[in-house]
Design a protein around this motif. Structure first.
Motif, mmCIF file in Angstrom:
data_model
loop_
_atom_site.group_PDB
_atom_site.id
_atom_site.type_symbol
_atom_site.label_atom_id
_atom_site.label_comp_id
_atom_site.label_asym_id
_atom_site.label_seq_id
_atom_site.Cartn_x
_atom_site.Cartn_y
_atom_site.Cartn_z
ATOM 1 N N GLN A 1 7.913 -4.803 -3.738
ATOM 2 C CA GLN A 1 6.716 -4.796 -2.895
ATOM 3 C C GLN A 1 5.583 -4.116 -3.640
ATOM 4 O OE1 GLN A 1 6.817 -4.216 1.512
ATOM 5 N NE2 GLN A 1 5.865 -2.263 1.048
ATOM 6 N N ILE A 2 4.451 -4.779 -3.691
ATOM 7 C CA ILE A 2 3.299 -4.234 -4.424
ATOM 8 C C ILE A 2 2.436 -3.365 -3.521
ATOM 9 C CG2 ILE A 2 1.243 -4.844 -5.730
ATOM 10 C CD1 ILE A 2 2.648 -7.452 -6.489
ATOM 11 N N LEU A 3 2.084 -3.896 -2.347
ATOM 12 C CA LEU A 3 1.240 -3.172 -1.390
ATOM 13 C C LEU A 3 1.734 -3.424 0.021
ATOM 14 C CD1 LEU A 3 -2.406 -3.930 -2.630
ATOM 15 C CD2 LEU A 3 -1.163 -1.794 -2.901
ATOM 16 N N CYS A 4 1.505 -2.441 0.879
ATOM 17 C CA CYS A 4 1.774 -2.624 2.303
ATOM 18 C C CYS A 4 0.831 -1.733 3.101
ATOM 19 C CB CYS A 4 3.227 -2.275 2.630
ATOM 20 S SG CYS A 4 3.639 -2.562 4.390
ATOM 21 N N GLY A 5 0.101 -2.363 4.007
ATOM 22 C CA GLY A 5 -0.763 -1.611 4.898
ATOM 23 C C GLY A 5 -0.374 -1.885 6.335
ATOM 24 N N GLN A 6 -0.688 -0.969 7.235
ATOM 25 C CA GLN A 6 -0.329 -1.147 8.636
ATOM 26 C C GLN A 6 -1.494 -0.760 9.525
ATOM 27 O OE1 GLN A 6 2.996 1.199 10.046
ATOM 28 N NE2 GLN A 6 3.402 -0.215 11.727
ATOM 29 N N TRP A 7 -1.696 -1.590 10.575
ATOM 30 C CA TRP A 7 -2.754 -1.340 11.544
ATOM 31 C C TRP A 7 -2.158 -1.288 12.939
ATOM 32 C CZ3 TRP A 7 -3.281 -3.709 6.956
ATOM 33 C CH2 TRP A 7 -4.335 -3.302 6.146
ATOM 34 N N GLY B 1 -6.096 -2.787 -4.040
ATOM 35 C CA GLY B 1 -6.471 -1.620 -4.813
ATOM 36 C C GLY B 1 -5.314 -1.142 -5.679
ATOM 37 N N PRO B 2 -5.491 -0.043 -6.389
ATOM 38 C CA PRO B 2 -4.421 0.462 -7.264
ATOM 39 C C PRO B 2 -3.148 0.820 -6.503
ATOM 40 C CG PRO B 2 -6.518 1.512 -7.777
ATOM 41 C CD PRO B 2 -6.723 0.761 -6.512
ATOM 42 N N LYS B 3 -3.291 1.365 -5.283
ATOM 43 C CA LYS B 3 -2.112 1.813 -4.539
ATOM 44 C C LYS B 3 -2.054 1.309 -3.112
ATOM 45 C CE LYS B 3 -1.622 6.136 -7.158
ATOM 46 N NZ LYS B 3 -1.518 7.621 -7.066
ATOM 47 N N GLU B 4 -3.162 0.792 -2.586
ATOM 48 C CA GLU B 4 -3.197 0.347 -1.203
ATOM 49 C C GLU B 4 -4.275 -0.699 -1.010
ATOM 50 O OE1 GLU B 4 -4.037 3.812 1.078
ATOM 51 O OE2 GLU B 4 -6.060 4.046 0.284
ATOM 52 N N TRP B 5 -4.223 -1.354 0.171
ATOM 53 C CA TRP B 5 -5.280 -2.293 0.503
ATOM 54 C C TRP B 5 -6.585 -1.537 0.724
ATOM 55 C CZ3 TRP B 5 -4.631 -7.185 -0.410
ATOM 56 C CH2 TRP B 5 -3.387 -7.794 -0.259
#
Length: 328
Positions: free
Chosen positions: A1-7, A43-47
């Motif tokens: 997994q490269i990135l994961c964001g949660q809303w 982005g480098p570490k997150e959306w």
């Protein structure tokens, strides 16, 4: 997994932005249950949140780009199609940002939106089984008639669709057959309506005519042409299926076939793509989708329908039976 964001609200639809929106190809647009669309860049570490806007009062069900991303259409469960323009400004990172143009109110929840290839019309599938075409050929269609409102009034066609017809009923034994000696059909002087209801009249027609039956007008199963008059009679014309249409889930204009479009339905019409035109209500072609067989998930409810591959000439579908299909 490269990135994961949660809303806080569930994500309901996604679309990767074209290179004209982000030359680095790192941006996606995500629609959410609360009607919000977020423009997210890797982005480098997150959306990284580039932009957020709220075109709908219900779940965002679909996102589609036109003219290289300069125009964006969104569909929502609130029955709106919202148009946005991205020609004016970009973020510090060079990602295109969108300004609202206006919305069109449709008569049912919108399940998908798709631009025509010339960017001058939008096809929307509706939860009541119909489709709608928003005509945007006139530049004035992008201007709200009331400056205090974002509601647009372009020409709108709401098109009713019908189910495929069932197979024709079997022909009666005497229908169109050569009369045998001694048969009722061959008996001279036999009158219409007397022991001859399924036979051929001397003129080659059917004695059932005039009694509510039709001859030679029903298309044969498999899309064959109508039988010519006098070619024999059937037990009865195939009845129209009067059941309500299931929801239209996904739709796309058919490439290289002007005025044609394909629709994937839910309910008992799952597992097929049906081709229609705006000239009629009945499908003219049927294409199978997926493999089916997963109990409890429906036959092959299509969750994704789009053109992909070289020159975008292949139809890509993904269905709840776990199938991913590619069709020329």
């Amino acid at each position: 997994q490269i990135l994961c964001g949660q809303w806080k609200r569930g994500a309901t639809t996604l679309n990767w932005a074209p290179k004209t929106v982000d030359s680095q190809g790192k941006t996606v647009l995500a629609g959410f249950q609360d009607g919000v669309v977020r423009v997210l860049s890797q982005g480098p570490k997150e959306w990284e949140l580039v932009q957020a806007f709220k075109p709908h009062n219900g779940a965002v069900t679909s996102l589609d780009f036109a003219k290289g991303g300069n125009l964006l259409a969104t569909g929502g469960s609130d029955g709106l199609v919202f148009l946005l323009s991205g020609e004016q400004k970009r973020s510090p990172g060079g990602v295109m940002m969108y300004d609202p143009v206006g919305f069109i109110t449709l008569p049912a929840p919108v399940s998908s939106v798709a631009w025509r290839s010339d960017g001058k019309a939008v096809l929307a599938t509706l939860g009541d089984g119909r489709v709608a075409e928003v005509n945007l050929e006139d530049e004035e269609s992008f201007s709200p008639p009331n400056p205090e409102s974002f509601e647009l009034s372009p020409p709108l066609l709401v098109h009713t669709l019908r189910r495929p017809k069932g197979p024709k009923k079997p022909k009666a034994p005497a229908g169109g057959a050569v009369a045998q000696p001694g048969s009722a059909a061959a008996a001279p002087g036999a009158e219409d309506g007397e022991d001859q209801k399924e036979g051929a009249t001397p003129g080659g027609g059917s004695s059932g005519e005039g009694k509510g039956e039709k001859s030679g007008t029903e298309p044969a199963s498999g899309g064959e042409k109508d039988s010519p008059p006098g070619d024999g009679e059937e037990d009865g014309e195939a009845e129209e299926d009067s059941r309500p249409m299931p929801p239209a889930l996904q739709g796309r204009y058919f490439k290289n076939r002007m005025g044609h479009f394909i629709v994937a339905f839910g309910g008992d019409l799952e597992g097929r793509l049906l081709e229609y035109t705006f000239e009629g209500e009945e499908p003219i072609s049927t294409f199978s989708v997926g493999v089916g067989g997963r109990e409890g998930l429906g036959a092959t409810s299509v969750g994704c329908l789009r053109y992909a591959g070289p020159a975008a000439q292949h139809i890509l579908t993904a269905a709840l039976d776990g199938s991913v299909s590619l069709r020329r």
